[in-house]
Enzyme design. Structure first.
Site, PDB file in Angstrom:
ATOM      1  CD  GLU A 220     -17.825  31.710  -9.122  1.00 14.72           C
ATOM      2  OE1 GLU A 220     -18.362  32.685  -9.693  1.00 14.72           O
ATOM      3  OE2 GLU A 220     -16.809  31.827  -8.440  1.00 14.72           O
TER       4      GLU A 220
ATOM      5  CD  GLN B 251     -20.732  44.291 -18.272  1.00 12.56           C
ATOM      6  OE1 GLN B 251     -20.577  44.819 -19.351  1.00 12.56           O
ATOM      7  NE2 GLN B 251     -21.889  44.347 -17.624  1.00 12.56           N
TER       8      GLN B 251
END
Length: 174
Positions: free
Chosen positions: A116, A136
């Site tokens: 998002e 990550q």
């Protein structure tokens, strides 16, 4: 316990991250890249919530304040004795990207991660390109495997591409 680069490499080679690039491993995380399709909010009155945009050939200009759904190019499979967080890379945050706080993967989850993303800049757009290292994966080792795996109750198991909300957060009738 957060697992380190050696354990991340071992887990990734066993299928936790596919495709897996050694060069994306950091000391305690694995960089993930942006997939080829995004969902852009459709204007009111179109009868749609989102429309799909392919960013394989042309980057998307994310306007100031604009929100999109994107996805990782990688498919993640979280082992039964782990949980994982997906965090925005600091360089992406410093460029002006924001990732909403929906980045937890329960044990047993398998699929591409929906991201998002929002542009926090006031005056400039940000380019969203397939393949960019945007986030990550940080993996937590559990003391013992979870008794309930994500696939038993999870709504997004096996998701591919940017996946819109299924609205299962709304209150259920008693």
């Amino acid at each position: 316990m957060i697992i380190n680069d050696s354990l991340l490499r071992a887990q990734a080679r066993l299928g936790m991250v596919r495709p897996f690039l050694e060069s994306n491993v950091q000391g305690s995380s694995i960089d993930l890249t942006l997939g080829a399709h995004i969902k852009v909010e459709a204007p009111v009155g179109t009868g749609l919530d989102w429309f799909d945009t392919d960013i394989t050939a042309d980057p998307y200009d994310l306007q100031p304040g604009e929100f999109i759904l994107a996805h990782t190019a990688e498919t993640i499979t979280v082992p039964p004795d782990c949980g994982a967080m997906v965090l925005l890379r600091s360089s992406a945050a410093r460029a002006g990207f924001e990732h909403s706080l929906a980045g937890w993967c329960d044990p047993g989850f398998s699929g591409q991660i929906t991201l998002e993303l929002r542009n926090n800049l006031r005056f400039r757009s940000l380019q969203v390109e397939a393949g960019m290292r945007i986030c990550q994966l940080v993996v937590h080792q559990l003391k013992q495997p979870a008794t309930q795996q994500y696939g038993e109750r999870g709504s997004y198991q096996g998701q591919l591409g940017a996946t819109a909300s299924n609205n299962n957060f709304k209150r259920e009738a008693a």
